[in-house]
Design a protein around this motif. Structure first.
Motif, short mmCIF file in Angstrom:
data_model
loop_
_atom_site.label_atom_id
_atom_site.label_comp_id
_atom_site.label_asym_id
_atom_site.label_seq_id
_atom_site.Cartn_x
_atom_site.Cartn_y
_atom_site.Cartn_z
N GLY A 20 0.80 -1.21 0.00
CA GLY A 20 0.00 0.00 0.00
C GLY A 20 0.84 1.26 0.00
O GLY A 20 1.76 1.40 0.78
N ILE A 21 0.52 2.20 -0.86
CA ILE A 21 1.24 3.47 -0.95
C ILE A 21 0.22 4.60 -1.03
O ILE A 21 -0.70 4.56 -1.81
N SER A 22 0.40 5.60 -0.18
CA SER A 22 -0.48 6.75 -0.24
C SER A 22 0.35 8.02 -0.30
O SER A 22 1.49 8.04 0.14
N SER A 23 -0.22 9.08 -0.82
CA SER A 23 0.54 10.32 -0.94
C SER A 23 0.65 11.01 0.40
O SER A 23 -0.20 10.88 1.26
N LEU A 24 1.73 11.75 0.57
CA LEU A 24 1.95 12.52 1.79
C LEU A 24 1.96 14.00 1.42
O LEU A 24 2.49 14.39 0.39
N SER A 25 1.42 14.81 2.29
CA SER A 25 1.43 16.25 2.02
C SER A 25 2.85 16.77 2.19
O SER A 25 3.63 16.27 2.97
N ALA A 26 3.16 17.82 1.44
CA ALA A 26 4.50 18.41 1.53
C ALA A 26 4.70 19.02 2.89
O ALA A 26 3.81 19.61 3.47
N ALA A 46 7.10 0.99 -0.58
CA ALA A 46 6.50 0.89 0.74
C ALA A 46 5.84 2.21 1.10
O ALA A 46 5.98 3.22 0.40
N GLN A 47 5.11 2.20 2.20
CA GLN A 47 4.44 3.39 2.70
C GLN A 47 5.40 4.20 3.56
O GLN A 47 5.87 3.70 4.59
N PRO A 48 5.73 5.42 3.19
CA PRO A 48 6.62 6.24 4.04
C PRO A 48 5.96 6.51 5.40
O PRO A 48 4.76 6.81 5.46
N PRO A 49 6.69 6.41 6.49
CA PRO A 49 6.14 6.76 7.79
C PRO A 49 5.61 8.20 7.79
O PRO A 49 6.23 9.09 7.20
N GLN A 50 4.51 8.41 8.44
CA GLN A 50 3.83 9.70 8.40
C GLN A 50 4.74 10.85 8.84
O GLN A 50 4.72 11.93 8.26
N HIS A 51 5.52 10.63 9.88
CA HIS A 51 6.33 11.70 10.45
C HIS A 51 7.82 11.55 10.14
O HIS A 51 8.67 11.98 10.91
N LEU A 52 8.13 10.95 9.00
CA LEU A 52 9.53 10.76 8.63
C LEU A 52 10.26 12.10 8.49
O LEU A 52 11.39 12.26 8.94
N SER A 53 9.62 13.08 7.85
CA SER A 53 10.26 14.40 7.70
C SER A 53 10.59 15.01 9.05
O SER A 53 11.66 15.62 9.22
N MET A 103 5.73 -4.35 12.85
CA MET A 103 7.13 -3.97 12.63
C MET A 103 7.33 -3.58 11.17
O MET A 103 8.34 -3.93 10.55
N GLU A 104 6.39 -2.84 10.61
CA GLU A 104 6.41 -2.56 9.18
C GLU A 104 7.67 -1.82 8.74
O GLU A 104 8.26 -2.13 7.71
N MET A 105 8.10 -0.82 9.49
CA MET A 105 9.31 -0.08 9.12
C MET A 105 9.97 0.47 10.38
O MET A 105 9.92 1.68 10.66
N PRO A 106 10.64 -0.39 11.16
CA PRO A 106 11.27 0.07 12.39
C PRO A 106 12.50 0.92 12.13
O PRO A 106 13.09 0.90 11.05
N VAL A 107 12.90 1.67 13.17
CA VAL A 107 14.12 2.48 13.12
C VAL A 107 15.25 1.65 13.71
O VAL A 107 15.11 1.09 14.81
N VAL A 108 16.36 1.56 12.99
CA VAL A 108 17.47 0.72 13.43
C VAL A 108 18.78 1.48 13.33
O VAL A 108 18.88 2.51 12.66
N GLU A 109 19.79 0.94 14.00
CA GLU A 109 21.14 1.42 13.77
C GLU A 109 21.88 0.32 13.02
O GLU A 109 21.79 -0.86 13.37
N ILE A 110 22.61 0.71 11.99
CA ILE A 110 23.32 -0.25 11.17
C ILE A 110 24.61 -0.68 11.85
O ILE A 110 25.40 0.16 12.30
N GLN A 111 24.81 -1.97 11.95
CA GLN A 111 26.05 -2.53 12.45
C GLN A 111 26.69 -3.37 11.35
O GLN A 111 26.04 -3.71 10.36
#
Length: 340
Positions: A20-26, A46-53, A103-111
């Motif tokens: 599922g993909i939906s548009s996000l307001s600028a 994928a669906q961008p997290p709502q508050h990614l910006s 756990m659709e798109m968790p925040v991680v630290e890359i190791q």
């Protein structure tokens, strides 16, 4: 391996695949993330997290450098890079091929050997950052971060809530008011140990492993194995370590060899998955009724496991992408193989 070594710096292999993909307001702020949002929509499918910006602005306000989402060279191919700290720690989103529920798109630290879970989602991570800054009693700092977080910050946390709370323990506040975080739970366990309360430590360690808390992540089982080993319950520690190695190795939070040693398996599991990927192994699975799609998904998971052992991700990318194509996940295949 030292217990409590996972600090913030640190699924079953197949569930559902969401498209599922939906548009996000600028974003109206002076800083926005059109590149990351476009990448998640068009490349990661994928669906961008709502508050990614808002998260990106927050990370920038904390002194991190925003980096291109396509800068994936040398990284686990499921990562979407976001920002890098002055110490070199890389914050990213994890784009599961087939995400566990919640756990659709968790925040991680890359190791080098995989990822460390920072938060189950973007909102939870923003919330935690604001609470911790507020707990520092830095009016200038919290105001700066709230301006960066914008409407997301106002929605998730009210300044002063932690100070007004009846308990001054920041870890208790985070666990009760924000969400579950691996490093916070591990720190709580170590506090119990420091006070000589081994019973509470063991109970908390077992709580950590409940499958609904961090689905898809092996780290809780690794930590619990270390914990059991520490109190002399070696057989239970071995079982916990073996349970961890049945989950993605890139979620162990440490090197494969450290966990295999507790499990008394050494290279046994490496040999096992290599055998499963042979034509004979695949034919055996077909004979047992496993479908070609699942066999392809399993091979992709096995390849990710093998890549995590030495952190040699780029050597495996092409074949991993081919496996996802064979499984019909063409968007995932394109994302995995994408390089700037």
């Amino acid at each position: 391996m030292k217990i409590g070594g996972g600090v913030v710096n640190g699924a079953s292999r197949a569930t559902r695949h969401g498209r599922g993909i939906s548009s996000l307001s600028a974003c109206s702020s002076s800083f926005s993330s059109p590149e990351h949002i476009s990448f998640i929509k068009n490349v990661a499918a994928a669906q961008p997290p709502q508050h990614l910006s808002h998260l990106l602005r927050l990370l920038k306000a904390r002194g991190q450098s925003i980096i291109s989402p396509g800068a994936k060279q040398g990284l686990i191919p499921l990562a979407i890079p976001l920002a890098k700290s002055s110490s070199g720690a890389l914050t990213a989103l994890l784009r599961w091929p087939t995400a566990p529920p919640g756990m659709e798109m968790p925040v991680v630290e890359i190791q080098k050997h995989g990822v460390w879970l920072l938060a189950k989602n973007v909102d939870q991570f923003i919330h935690r950052i604001l609470v911790e800054e507020d707990a520092n009693n830095s009016l200038e700092g919290i105001d700066k971060l709230f301006r960066a977080a914008g409407e997301a910050g106002e929605k998730l946390y009210k300044k002063g809530n932690f100070i007004k709370w009846k308990n001054s323990d920041i870890d208790v506040y985070l666990l009760r008011q924000v969400g579950l975080f691996p490093d916070v739970i591990e720190r709580k366990v170590m506090h119990h140990f420091a006070k000589g309360d081994h019973v509470s430590a063991l109970v908390t360690g077992e709580f950590y492993t409940k499958k609904e808390h961090f689905p898809g992540f092996a780290r809780p089982f690794v930590f619990n194995a270390e914990l059991l080993l520490r109190v002399g319950r070696n057989l239970e520690a071995k079982d916990a370590a073996r349970g961890a190695l049945k989950l993605p190795w890139w979620t162990l939070g440490c090197r494969y060899q450290e966990v295999a040693q507790i499990a008394h398996w050494e290279d046994k599991q490496i040999k096992y998955i290599k055998e499963k990927m042979t034509e004979e192994g695949k034919q055996e699975d077909l004979n047992k009724g496993k479908g070609p799609t699942q066999i392809a998904l399993d091979e992709a998971a096995f390849l990710l496991d093998l890549a995590s052992v030495e952190g040699t991700w780029d050597e495996y990318v092409e074949r991993i992408a081919e496996c996802y194509k064979e499984a019909g996940l063409h968007d995932v295949a394109a994302f995995v193989s994408y390089r700037e």
